[in-house]
Motif scaffolding. Structure first.
Motif, PDB file in Angstrom:
ATOM      1  N   LEU A 108       0.850  -1.184   0.000  1.00 41.35           N
ATOM      2  CA  LEU A 108       0.000   0.000   0.000  1.00 41.35           C
ATOM      3  C   LEU A 108       0.890   1.240   0.000  1.00 41.35           C
ATOM      4  CD1 LEU A 108      -2.389  -1.369   2.723  1.00 41.35           C
ATOM      5  CD2 LEU A 108      -3.060  -0.939   0.353  1.00 41.35           C
ATOM      6  N   ILE A 110       0.934   5.120   0.205  1.00 39.67           N
ATOM      7  CA  ILE A 110       0.075   6.216   0.640  1.00 39.67           C
ATOM      8  C   ILE A 110       0.785   7.551   0.455  1.00 39.67           C
ATOM      9  CG2 ILE A 110      -1.331   7.116   2.514  1.00 39.67           C
ATOM     10  CD1 ILE A 110      -2.107   4.301   1.637  1.00 39.67           C
ATOM     11  N   LYS A 136      -6.712   7.290   4.598  1.00 35.48           N
ATOM     12  CA  LYS A 136      -6.404   6.315   5.650  1.00 35.48           C
ATOM     13  C   LYS A 136      -7.654   5.505   6.012  1.00 35.48           C
ATOM     14  CE  LYS A 136      -4.436   9.200   8.610  1.00 35.48           C
ATOM     15  NZ  LYS A 136      -3.669   9.630   9.810  1.00 35.48           N
ATOM     16  N   THR A 139      -8.351   2.936   3.245  1.00 33.12           N
ATOM     17  CA  THR A 139      -7.276   1.946   3.281  1.00 33.12           C
ATOM     18  C   THR A 139      -7.506   0.952   4.406  1.00 33.12           C
ATOM     19  OG1 THR A 139      -5.686   3.537   2.384  1.00 33.12           O
ATOM     20  CG2 THR A 139      -4.785   1.606   3.480  1.00 33.12           C
ATOM     21  N   GLU A 140      -7.939   1.433   5.547  1.00 37.33           N
ATOM     22  CA  GLU A 140      -8.238   0.550   6.678  1.00 37.33           C
ATOM     23  C   GLU A 140      -9.372  -0.415   6.337  1.00 37.33           C
ATOM     24  OE1 GLU A 140      -9.819   0.911  11.321  1.00 37.33           O
ATOM     25  OE2 GLU A 140      -8.967   2.661  10.299  1.00 37.33           O
ATOM     26  N   LEU A 182      -0.704   3.409  10.121  1.00 35.67           N
ATOM     27  CA  LEU A 182      -1.532   4.357   9.372  1.00 35.67           C
ATOM     28  C   LEU A 182      -2.017   5.498  10.271  1.00 35.67           C
ATOM     29  CD1 LEU A 182      -3.878   2.188   7.102  1.00 35.67           C
ATOM     30  CD2 LEU A 182      -2.254   3.917   6.307  1.00 35.67           C
ATOM     31  N   LEU A 229      -1.983   5.071  -3.969  1.00 36.28           N
ATOM     32  CA  LEU A 229      -2.976   6.122  -3.757  1.00 36.28           C
ATOM     33  C   LEU A 229      -2.258   7.469  -3.864  1.00 36.28           C
ATOM     34  CD1 LEU A 229      -3.799   3.550  -1.711  1.00 36.28           C
ATOM     35  CD2 LEU A 229      -5.762   5.040  -1.376  1.00 36.28           C
ATOM     36  N   MET A 304     -12.323   2.358  -4.130  1.00 32.35           N
ATOM     37  CA  MET A 304     -11.436   1.510  -3.336  1.00 32.35           C
ATOM     38  C   MET A 304     -11.987   0.093  -3.282  1.00 32.35           C
ATOM     39  SD  MET A 304      -8.525   2.040  -1.895  1.00 32.35           S
ATOM     40  CE  MET A 304      -7.358   1.210  -0.806  1.00 32.35           C
TER      41      MET A 304
END
Length: 330
Positions: A108, A110, A136, A139-140, A182, A229, A304
Motif C-alpha cells: 500500500l 500512501i 487512511k 485503506t483501513e 496508518l 494512492l 477503493m
C-alpha cells in the motif's frame, strides 16, 4: 485521458462488486465484495470499454473532448461503431496462468502530501475531512476486507514523501500492525516533483517475485500487488532516475500495479489530467486498474472497493462490470 477508445459491448467476464452505497451521495460507510458466478443478462448499452471505464471522470472527459474535436457526438460515435467494438474486444489482454486465489503480498503506497488550500471531503451531515484522513479510512476498510477474504494476504506500507518514497512497514498478515502505523501518519508539504524511480526502486528492493517452473499449469505461491494512492493535483510524477525497477516488476505475470488517483476538480489552475495520463501510462499491459476520484466520499469508497478483487481472478478493467441486473427465476 486514456489512450484506449471508449466503446460499448458485453463483458467477456463478469465480476460484480456490491457497494454499500444506499446512503447519500457524500455519506458512504463501507465496502463489500460479493463473488459472482451466475450468467446475468448485461445490457449492451451499460458497459463502457476504456482504460479507466468504471468511474474515471478524467478518462471519460478526455475521450469525449477528443471526439468533439473531430466534429463527432461522443455518445453516437461510441455506440454506433460495431466494427470498432469487435476489434476492441479482441484486444482485451489475458494471462495464460491459473486463476487461483493465491495469497497476495499487497504494498500500500500512501501519499502524505497536503495540497495548499485543498478541498475537503464532505459527508452528508456536513462534516468535513482532510484528504489524508479519508485515504487512511478507506485503506483501513480495504485491509480488513481483504483479510476477511483470505487470512494469508499480507500487507506492507510505503509512504510518498515530498519528492521520494520510503518503505515504512514490512509484510504482515495482521491488519492491526499496518493500521496502527496508518493512524500515526500525518501530512507533509508537497514538493514540486515526485520521483517515480525512487518509489519503484524501494519496492523492488523489498520484493521478490515468485518463480514458477510450469506457469501454465502451476499457480504461484503468492502474487504481488502495488496499490498506489496518489493525491496531488499540481505535481506530475516522473521517472527521474530511469525505469529499470518498474520494468522488472511488470515483466512478471504475478505482479500487478493498481492506482487510485484522488484529486481536486480538474481546472486550468491544476494538472489533474496530465497527472492522470502519466499514471495511466505506467502499465501498458492492460492488467492494472487505474481509477480516479475528486472530492466525493461515496465515489472514494466505491473505487477503493473495486480494488478488492484478486488480480489473478478479476476481469481486466476494460470489461469490469459493477451493476447488478435482476432476473426472474422460474
Amino acid at each position: 485521458m486514456s489512450k484506449r477508445a471508449a466503446m460499448e459491448t458485453e463483458p467477456l467476464e463478469k465480476q460484480h462488486v456490491k457497494i454499500n452505497n444506499e446512503a447519500s451521495e457524500d455519506d458512504s460507510e463501507g465496502m463489500e465484495v460479493t463473488p459472482h458466478t451466475d450468467n446475468l443478462n448485461v445490457p449492451r448499452s451499460n458497459l463502457d470499454i476504456s482504460r479507466s471505464s468504471s468511474t474515471s471522470s478524467l478518462g471519460s472527459s478526455s475521450q469525449n473532448d477528443e471526439l468533439g474535436k473531430n466534429g463527432n457526438n461522443p455518445e453516437e460515435t461510441v455506440s454506433n461503431d460495431s466494427e470498432a467494438v469487435s476489434e476492441e474486444v479482441q484486444k482485451v489482454p489475458s494471462r495464460d496462468i491459473p486463476a487461483m486465489n493465491v495469497p497476495e503480498k499487497i504494498i500500500l503506497c500512501i501519499d502524505l502530501s497536503e495540497e495548499p488550500n485543498y478541498t475537503p471531503f464532505k459527508l452528508g451531515d456536513g462534516t468535513k475531512y482532510a484528504p489524508l484522513y479519508m485515504i487512511k479510512r478507506v485503506t483501513e476498510i480495504f485491509i480488513h476486507s481483504k483479510n476477511s477474504i483470505n487470512k494469508n494476504h499480507e500487507f506492507a506500507l510505503v509512504v510518498l514523501q515530498s519528492d521520494t518514497a520510503a518503505w515504512l512497514r514490512d509484510f504482515t498478515n495482521d491488519p492491526s500492525e499496518i493500521i496502527s502505523v496508518l493512524e500515526d501518519m500525518s501530512e507533509i508539504q508537497q514538493g514540486d516533483t515526485f520521483d517515480l524511480s525512487a518509489l519503484f526502486d524501494v519496492i523492488s528492493d523489498h520484493v521478490s517475485l515468485p518463480q514458477v517452473s510450469e506457469p501454465n499449469a502451476t499457480p504461484p505461491p503468492f502474487a504481488v500487488r502495488v496499490v498506489l494512492l496518489y493525491s496531488r493535483s499540481h505535481c506530475v510524477p516522473k521517472f527521474v532516475h530511469g525505469q529499470e525497477s518498474i520494468s522488472l516488476l511488470l515483466s512478471s505475470d504475478y505482479f500487478t500495479l493498481d492506482i487510485l488517483y484522488i484529486h481536486e476538480d480538474p481546472s486550468e489552475a491544476n494538472k489533474c489530467e496530465e497527472i492522470f495520463s502519466a499514471l495511466d501510462d505506467l502499465d501498458d499491459r492492460g492488467f492494472s486498474y487505474v481509477l480516479d476520484v475528486p472530492r466525493n466520499t461515496t465515489k472514494l469508497h466505491d473505487n477503493m472497493a473495486k480494488l478488492l478483487g484478486h488480480p489473478l481472478q478479476r476481469p481486466v478493467q476494460k470489461v469490469a462490470y459493477y451493476k447488478l441486473e435482476f432476473q426472474e427465476v422460474r
